[in-house]
Design an enzyme around this catalytic site. Structure first.
Site, PDB file in Angstrom:
ATOM      1  N   CYS A 111       0.965  -1.183  -0.018  1.00 35.55           N
ATOM      2  CA  CYS A 111       0.063   0.030  -0.112  1.00 35.55           C
ATOM      3  C   CYS A 111       0.894   1.353   0.001  1.00 35.55           C
ATOM      4  O   CYS A 111       0.586   2.178  -0.459  1.00 35.55           O
ATOM      5  CB  CYS A 111      -1.017   0.013   1.344  1.00 35.55           C
TER       6      CYS A 111
HETATM    7  C1  BEZ Z   1       0.677  -4.645   1.899  1.00 36.96           C
HETATM    8  O1  BEZ Z   1       0.219  -3.551   1.546  1.00 36.96           O
HETATM    9  O2  BEZ Z   1       1.715  -4.894   1.668  1.00 36.96           O
HETATM   10  C2  BEZ Z   1      -0.134  -5.781   2.268  1.00 36.96           C
HETATM   11  C3  BEZ Z   1      -1.339  -5.502   3.083  1.00 36.96           C
HETATM   12  C4  BEZ Z   1      -2.294  -6.552   3.425  1.00 36.96           C
HETATM   13  C5  BEZ Z   1      -2.069  -7.840   3.178  1.00 36.96           C
HETATM   14  C6  BEZ Z   1      -0.636  -8.142   2.749  1.00 36.96           C
HETATM   15  C7  BEZ Z   1       0.252  -7.003   1.913  1.00 36.96           C
END
Ligand code: BEZ
Length: 211
Positions: free
Chosen positions: A45
């Site tokens: 994200c």
């Molecule tokens: C991420 O943004 O890295 C992420 C968020 C939730 C689960 C897995 C990855």
């Protein structure tokens, strides 16, 4: 029922990092990319929001506003933006909705309980200036989205709205486009496509980029 193409994007009021908004009023006469991410302070994200911030000039050129959402609090978003700015060589200058109640996420079907009961998946809604949903995408948490592809989609949507054309696979701005099969009158074809066209099959006719 899940939101579908052609539906009016549900309106909502919410707290965002740019203050409280009424979504439809905020959208005004722009196109909108409304996208959810699973959670603040997560690696994928962080790169996604950084990418959207760095592409703001491209979105602006196409009259597109971007707005993100997760079910974290406003305080969390504000703290996380500092990390994004620090690590992603950018300044986040678009709003992030704080949807701790999950009300907006549920109204857009952004929570997929069989994937995760609480976090939002990576949903994307492209919404046109008449508030109609023109494209939806859903990616899982572990796969970051390609926001350059979203620019390509916006280019295709805006072009096909203005001309009687469709865009072929992997099309990019400047490349040949397809004349819609419903257009058959030779006189109309001459006026609409002065550069002419190549007929590969009666239903597959290519014409130069019309802009
Ligand atoms: C991420 O943004 O890295 C992420 C968020 C939730 C689960 C897995 C990855």
């Amino acid at each position: 029922m899940a939101l579908q193409l052609g539906d009016i994007a549900p309106n909502f009021t919410a707290q965002t990092t740019h203050g409280p908004i009424n979504f439809h009023e905020w959208a005004d006469d722009s196109w909108v990319i409304f996208f959810s991410h699973p959670a603040d302070f997560t690696p994928v994200c962080t790169t996604e929001l950084g990418t959207v911030a760095r592409l703001q000039g491209e979105f602006l050129e196409r009259n597109v506003k971007t707005i993100a959402l997760s079910v974290d609090s406003l305080e969390s978003h504000e703290a996380w933006i500092k990390d994004i700015n620090e690590t992603q060589d950018t300044i986040v200058n678009f709003p992030i909705v704080a949807d701790a109640s999950r009300e907006v996420a549920h109204s857009y079907g952004m929570i997929h309980p069989n994937a995760d009961n609480t976090m939002t998946v990576r949903s994307v809604f492209v919404i046109d200036p008449s508030r109609k949903i023109r494209l939806t995408l859903t990616y899982p948490a572990a796969t970051g989205r390609n926001f350059v592809e979203l620019l390509r989609v916006i280019d295709a949507l805006q072009l096909t709205d203005g001309y009687s054309v469709a865009t072929p696979a992997n099309w990019k701005v400047g490349e040949d486009v397809i004349i819609v099969p419903s257009l058959k009158d030779p006189e109309v074809l001459k006026v609409k496509f002065p550069a002419g066209y190549t007929e590969i099959k009666p239903y597959l006719r290519l014409t130069p980029y019309p802009r």
